[in-house]
Every structure is written in C-alpha cells, then in structure tokens.
Design a protein around this motif. Structure first.
Motif, PDB file in Angstrom:
ATOM      1  N   GLY A 192       0.784  -1.291   0.009  1.00 51.64           N
ATOM      2  CA  GLY A 192       0.178   0.181   0.096  1.00 51.64           C
ATOM      3  C   GLY A 192       0.663   1.367  -0.039  1.00 51.64           C
ATOM      4  N   HIS A 193       0.014   2.308   0.009  1.00 54.12           N
ATOM      5  CA  HIS A 193       0.711   3.700  -0.155  1.00 54.12           C
ATOM      6  C   HIS A 193       1.535   4.111   1.048  1.00 54.12           C
ATOM      7  N   SER A 194       2.845   4.614   0.803  1.00 49.72           N
ATOM      8  CA  SER A 194       3.977   4.596   1.602  1.00 49.72           C
ATOM      9  C   SER A 194       3.777   5.618   2.858  1.00 49.72           C
ATOM     10  N   GLU A 195       2.490   6.381   2.887  1.00 51.25           N
ATOM     11  CA  GLU A 195       2.209   7.309   3.776  1.00 51.25           C
ATOM     12  C   GLU A 195       0.871   6.802   4.561  1.00 51.25           C
ATOM     13  N   THR A 196      -0.101   6.489   3.728  1.00 54.94           N
ATOM     14  CA  THR A 196      -1.084   6.343   4.235  1.00 54.94           C
ATOM     15  C   THR A 196      -1.512   4.724   4.384  1.00 54.94           C
ATOM     16  N   GLY A 197      -0.889   3.755   3.814  1.00 55.07           N
ATOM     17  CA  GLY A 197      -1.193   2.540   3.912  1.00 55.07           C
ATOM     18  C   GLY A 197      -2.066   2.218   3.000  1.00 55.07           C
ATOM     19  N   TYR A 198      -3.064   3.074   2.249  1.00 53.71           N
ATOM     20  CA  TYR A 198      -4.071   2.727   1.178  1.00 53.71           C
ATOM     21  C   TYR A 198      -3.687   1.697   0.248  1.00 53.71           C
ATOM     22  N   THR A 199      -4.521   0.519   0.256  1.00 49.48           N
ATOM     23  CA  THR A 199      -4.383  -0.445  -0.799  1.00 49.48           C
ATOM     24  C   THR A 199      -5.689  -0.908  -1.266  1.00 49.48           C
ATOM     25  N   THR A 200      -5.588  -1.644  -2.493  1.00 49.75           N
ATOM     26  CA  THR A 200      -6.992  -2.273  -2.792  1.00 49.75           C
ATOM     27  C   THR A 200      -6.489  -3.616  -3.185  1.00 49.75           C
ATOM     28  N   GLN A 201      -5.487  -3.997  -2.905  1.00 44.53           N
ATOM     29  CA  GLN A 201      -5.197  -5.521  -3.078  1.00 44.53           C
ATOM     30  C   GLN A 201      -4.597  -6.053  -1.749  1.00 44.53           C
ATOM     31  N   PHE A 202      -4.932  -7.401  -1.529  1.00 39.68           N
ATOM     32  CA  PHE A 202      -4.730  -7.812  -0.046  1.00 39.68           C
ATOM     33  C   PHE A 202      -4.111  -9.235  -0.294  1.00 39.68           C
ATOM     34  N   GLY A 203      -3.352  -9.647  -1.231  1.00 46.24           N
ATOM     35  CA  GLY A 203      -2.671 -10.875  -1.263  1.00 46.24           C
ATOM     36  C   GLY A 203      -1.205 -10.754  -0.735  1.00 46.24           C
ATOM     37  N   GLY A 204      -0.608 -11.862  -0.673  1.00 47.98           N
ATOM     38  CA  GLY A 204       0.659 -11.863  -0.400  1.00 47.98           C
ATOM     39  C   GLY A 204       1.080 -11.523   1.011  1.00 47.98           C
ATOM     40  N   PHE A 205       1.747 -10.138   1.072  1.00 49.13           N
ATOM     41  CA  PHE A 205       2.067  -9.743   2.462  1.00 49.13           C
ATOM     42  C   PHE A 205       1.051  -9.474   3.272  1.00 49.13           C
ATOM     43  N   TYR A 206      -0.108  -9.095   3.080  1.00 54.60           N
ATOM     44  CA  TYR A 206      -1.466  -8.875   3.460  1.00 54.60           C
ATOM     45  C   TYR A 206      -2.264 -10.285   3.910  1.00 54.60           C
ATOM     46  N   GLN A 207      -2.020 -11.201   3.179  1.00 50.65           N
ATOM     47  CA  GLN A 207      -2.420 -12.488   3.429  1.00 50.65           C
ATOM     48  C   GLN A 207      -1.736 -12.925   4.740  1.00 50.65           C
ATOM     49  N   LEU A 350      10.730   0.658   4.190  1.00 47.50           N
ATOM     50  CA  LEU A 350       9.704   0.082   5.200  1.00 47.50           C
ATOM     51  C   LEU A 350      10.385   0.229   6.583  1.00 47.50           C
ATOM     52  N   SER A 351       9.680   1.102   7.313  1.00 47.61           N
ATOM     53  CA  SER A 351       9.897   1.295   8.786  1.00 47.61           C
ATOM     54  C   SER A 351       8.822   0.628   9.775  1.00 47.61           C
ATOM     55  N   LYS A 352       8.957   0.580  10.853  1.00 49.33           N
ATOM     56  CA  LYS A 352       8.012   0.302  11.743  1.00 49.33           C
ATOM     57  C   LYS A 352       6.802   1.091  11.619  1.00 49.33           C
ATOM     58  N   GLN A 353       6.884   2.317  11.667  1.00 48.98           N
ATOM     59  CA  GLN A 353       5.741   3.154  11.482  1.00 48.98           C
ATOM     60  C   GLN A 353       5.012   3.010  10.241  1.00 48.98           C
ATOM     61  N   ARG A 354       5.602   2.709   8.762  1.00 52.93           N
ATOM     62  CA  ARG A 354       5.104   2.314   7.884  1.00 52.93           C
ATOM     63  C   ARG A 354       4.301   1.157   8.046  1.00 52.93           C
ATOM     64  N   PHE A 355       4.998   0.132   8.325  1.00 56.47           N
ATOM     65  CA  PHE A 355       4.560  -1.133   8.460  1.00 56.47           C
ATOM     66  C   PHE A 355       3.198  -1.234   9.257  1.00 56.47           C
ATOM     67  N   PHE A 356       2.972  -0.028  10.466  1.00 55.36           N
ATOM     68  CA  PHE A 356       1.878  -0.235  11.243  1.00 55.36           C
ATOM     69  C   PHE A 356       0.909   0.389  10.287  1.00 55.36           C
ATOM     70  N   LYS A 357       1.158   1.468   9.797  1.00 52.33           N
ATOM     71  CA  LYS A 357       0.095   2.233   8.820  1.00 52.33           C
ATOM     72  C   LYS A 357      -0.302   1.068   7.631  1.00 52.33           C
ATOM     73  N   LEU A 358       0.404   0.403   7.317  1.00 53.11           N
ATOM     74  CA  LEU A 358      -0.079  -0.884   6.323  1.00 53.11           C
ATOM     75  C   LEU A 358      -1.155  -1.652   6.901  1.00 53.11           C
ATOM     76  N   LEU A 359      -0.597  -2.069   8.105  1.00 52.63           N
ATOM     77  CA  LEU A 359      -1.804  -3.182   8.601  1.00 52.63           C
ATOM     78  C   LEU A 359      -2.909  -2.383   9.216  1.00 52.63           C
ATOM     79  N   GLU A 360      -2.749  -1.182   9.713  1.00 51.86           N
ATOM     80  CA  GLU A 360      -3.994  -0.472  10.182  1.00 51.86           C
ATOM     81  C   GLU A 360      -4.845  -0.206   9.154  1.00 51.86           C
ATOM     82  N   TYR A 361      -4.332   0.350   7.841  1.00 45.32           N
ATOM     83  CA  TYR A 361      -5.336   0.586   6.846  1.00 45.32           C
ATOM     84  C   TYR A 361      -5.824  -0.826   6.476  1.00 45.32           C
ATOM     85  N   ALA A 362      -5.165  -2.027   6.279  1.00 43.36           N
ATOM     86  CA  ALA A 362      -5.705  -3.171   5.731  1.00 43.36           C
ATOM     87  C   ALA A 362      -6.611  -3.898   6.772  1.00 43.36           C
TER      88      ALA A 362
END
Ligand SMILES: NC(=O)c1ccc[n+]([C@@H]2O[C@H](COP(=O)([O-])OP(=O)(O)OC[C@H]3O[C@@H](n4cnc5c(N)ncnc54)[C@H](OP(=O)(O)O)[C@@H]3O)[C@@H](O)[C@H]2O)c1
Length: 391
Positions: A192-207, A350-362
């Motif tokens: 997902g987006h590097s600042e907001t975590g926005y994604t429309t796809q949820f495979g791979g990492f998200y799975q 990818l930092s801890k903050q970005r990682f958290f954003k990705l998961l929060e959005y997903a």
C-alpha cells in the motif's frame, strides 16, 4: 488547428497499480485512453470510486477530454482507435493468478494478451511500448539480477512468473523485428501507499499479516499478562532480508516519470526495495503490532516435522509464497536510481511506522473482505472506500 496532446493507451486502469498510473500520467498532462472490461458502466463506476480515493475526479477529466474510457479485453477485444493518434501503450493489465487451474489463465491474459496488444500497436503505428512486468521474471536467479532481459528462461516458481517472462520475450522480439522502442517496469511485491497504507489488493504480504492476526486472535487469553505467548518456529535466519516489497505510489511515480521522459525509454527498471528490512526487524514489528511473542528462527528443513497448530495455521496457508521468503535476491537498480536522482526521489523504506500504517489500513478494510473483495483483492466489483489523505 488544435495541438496534439500526447496520448497513452493504458490497460489495467481498474487495478491496484493501474489507477495510480492513470492518475500520475494525467497529472503530467497526458491524455489517457483506458481500456476497461465489460460492462463499461460497472467498470467506470469502480474506476471512478478508486480514483476518488486518490483525490481525482474521473468525470471532470472525462469532460476535459484528458481521460477517455473504452471497452475492451485481452487477449483480442481491443477497440478501434476513434480518438486519433496514440503515442504510446502502457500495458499494466495482467492475470495475477499464480497457478494454471484449467481456466486458461494466467496464459490467456498475460501472453496472448501481450501478443494482441503488440499487434494492435503495430497495426495502429504506435512506436513506443511500456510494459509492467515483475521483478520475479528472474525466477530463481539470485545474485545481482540486472535490469536486462533474461534471454534464458530461468526456473520459475509459478505459472504467473513464467507468463510474465514470456510476455517480456514477446516484447523483446516485437521491438527487434519492428525497430521499435520498449520499456519494462518490474515491481517486486506491491504494498500500500507509503504514507497512508491505502491499498486495494490484499494478497501476499497482507495474506501473511491476516493469518498472524487470526492466529493472535485465536490464542489470545485475557489472563496471560501483557502479550500472548505463541511458541512458533520461523523458518529462516534473523539477519536475512524479508521478501522484497515496494509501495504502490513509489512504483507508479517511477512508471509515470519514465513514460513521460523519452530519454528514459528503451530500458528495464527494477522497482524494488534496495535494502529490505531483516526478518528480525519484521518479527519485532509483527510481535509489537499484534501483541504476541514467542517466535524463534529455525532452519527451514526443521519445520517439516511435527508442526504445532499455530505453525500449521501460519505456514501451511502461506505455502505457495513460501519459496519467495527464502529467495534473497539482489536486484540491480542502476536505471531506477537514475530516475530517482533525476526527480529527487528517495525510496520510502519500510520502517516500523510504515509497517503499522499498512496493517492499520488493511485491518480497517477487514483485510479485503470489506466491499466484497476477496483477500487477493481480485474480482472486486464494488466501490473502493475513500481513505483519508491519500496522495
Ligand atoms: N500486485 C503485485 O504485487 C505486483 C507485483 C509485481 C508486478 N505486478 C504487475 O503489475 C501490474 C498490475 O498489477 P496489479 O497488482 O495492479 O493487478 P490487479 O489489481 O489485479 O489489476 C489487474 C488489472 O488488469 C485488468 N485485467 C485482468 N485481466 C484482464 C483481461 N483479460 N483483459 C483486460 N484487462 C484485464 C483488471 O481488470 P478488472 O478490474 O476488470 O479485473 C485490472 O484492471 C500487472 O502487470 C502485474 O503483473 C504486480
């Protein structure tokens, strides 16, 4: 006489990467003709909602004529160009189905589709062709994988990778035979987006993250203190890099810069993380986010015997993507670095903050279950939700 606005034919605009590319090309003044699958009204509605998520008003751009929508599908339902000259093609559509299952994919869309799109370009005198491929056309290659066409087919882990390699070969042969220019953009795994975590796809990492979420939830026990202890063997070494992940906005930005700058054409670009975090970093972020502990690294062979229920839940469901976890490939990035330097762009590591954003959005999208998406984000036919502040 009206001057000609450079015009790009884009496939895959309703996809995760495609809608970012559409937005970024239009922002650079390109006219984009997007090929959408039937029914056109439904795809238009989907695209409109996705672009609204990026702050772009599709209808307004259709009114000004900078975006044209035409119905079409790969391999062989491509429209007659009723919009005038086309300067280049950006081929972004693909079937992301990893293994063949009798439905003809991913071969039909990725190989036959490329063939037909190239024939369309030749027929309509389009001299410049850009294709989104994957960094994993390198198959099992590891050391300093260069930004060149790999003439010998490597060993592939999935049919998807094989079809993307064949598509690159078709492109290579087309350019050779017709003295045309071609550019290939190869992302690793999109996130997902590097600042907001926005994604429309949820495979791979998200799975993977979703499986950890399920596991954490399953073993959560109110009485066991601060965190949930889940003894879990992690196949791999703590200082090895995790699989290569690239934020979708970074990938799209590079694609748009390359497409709109002729001096950057006719090359291959690795859109990859130059220095992925280690498994140890990743483990500590996962544990902190899900409030669990107890994972420890073991040799990957060790995991074949006597798996615990937690290990089965996590690793067996992730089996298909497992080889990529242990494939520590170094992608050369000389071409991509040149673009980054040119526009003063840094890789959004990818930092801890970005990682958290990705998961929060997903998690806010219920890992892709919201809006009728499946967990891979495929075949979603409903509106994307507008996230706050996506750029
Ligand atoms: N996602 C990743 O991690 C990743 C990594 C490396 C490379 N890539 C490459 O990046 C590109 C974009 O991937 P993505 O993640 O954005 O995929 P995506 O979200 O699944 O989108 C795929 C797009 O292709 C369209 N499409 C699929 N089959 C088609 C067909 N037969 N005819 C016409 N259009 C068709 C889809 O249309 P509908 O909306 O109608 O289904 C959608 O617009 C692909 O070339 C992919 O190989 C992706």
């Amino acid at each position: 006489m009206k001057s000609h606005t450079p015009t790009t034919l884009l496939t895959g605009a309703t996809g995760f990467l495609g809608h970012f590319i559409l937005r970024d090309l239009v922002q650079r003044g390109r006219r984009v003709v997007a090929i959408l699958r039937a029914p056109l009204a439904g795809s238009t509605q989907r695209l409109s909602a996705m672009l609204a998520g990026l702050g772009m008003d599709l209808e307004e751009h259709r009114r000004t004529g900078l975006v044209l929508l035409r119905e079409g599908a790969l391999p062989d339902e491509l429209p007659e160009p009723d919009w005038g000259a086309t300067d280049d093609v950006v081929s972004c559509a693909a079937s992301l189905q990893l293994l063949a299952n009798g439905n003809g994919e991913p071969y039909k869309t990725n190989i036959e589709g490329m063939d037909q799109l190239l024939a369309w370009a030749r027929q309509h005198n389009v001299g410049t062709f850009h294709a989104v491929s994957t960094a994993y056309v390198c198959g099992g290659l590891k050391n300093n994988v260069r930004e060149v066409f790999h003439p010998e087919p490597p060993t592939f882990q999935t049919d998807y990778e094989r079809t993307k390699w064949f598509a690159e070969r078709k492109l290579h042969e087309w350019a050779d035979a017709n003295s045309r220019s071609y550019t290939v953009l190869r992302p690793s795994f999109l996130i997902g987006h590097s600042e907001t975590g926005y994604t429309t796809q949820f495979g791979g990492f998200y799975q993977f993250a979703r499986l950890v979420a399920m596991m954490a939830e399953h073993y959560r026990n109110g009485s066991n203190g601060d965190g949930t202890h889940i003894p879990l063997r992690i196949p791999g070494r703590q200082n090895d890099p995790i699989q290569n992940l690239v934020p979708v906005d970074f990938a799209s930005r590079i694609v748009a810069e390359v497409v709109t700058t002729p001096g950057l054409h006719n090359r291959i670009y690795h859109l990859t993380d130059p220095a992925p975090p280690t498994w140890d970093d990743f483990k500590s972020w996962v544990e902190e986010y899900f409030n669990i502990y107890g994972g420890y690294f073991v040799d990957s062979d060790e995991l074949s015997n006597g798996r615990s229920a937690a290990e089965s839940l996590l690793w067996e469901k992730y089996d298909l993507l497992m080889p990529r976890i242990h494939h520590h490939v170094h992608f050369d990035q000389a071409h991509t670095r040149e673009v980054m330097q040119r526009v003063g762009l840094e890789f959004p590591a990818l930092s801890k903050q970005r990682f958290f954003k990705l998961l929060e959005y997903a998690a806010s999208q219920r890992w892709g279950q919201k809006n009728g998406r499946d967990h891979n984000g495929t075949h979603r036919k409903s509106k994307a939700r507008r996230p706050a502040g996506v750029h």
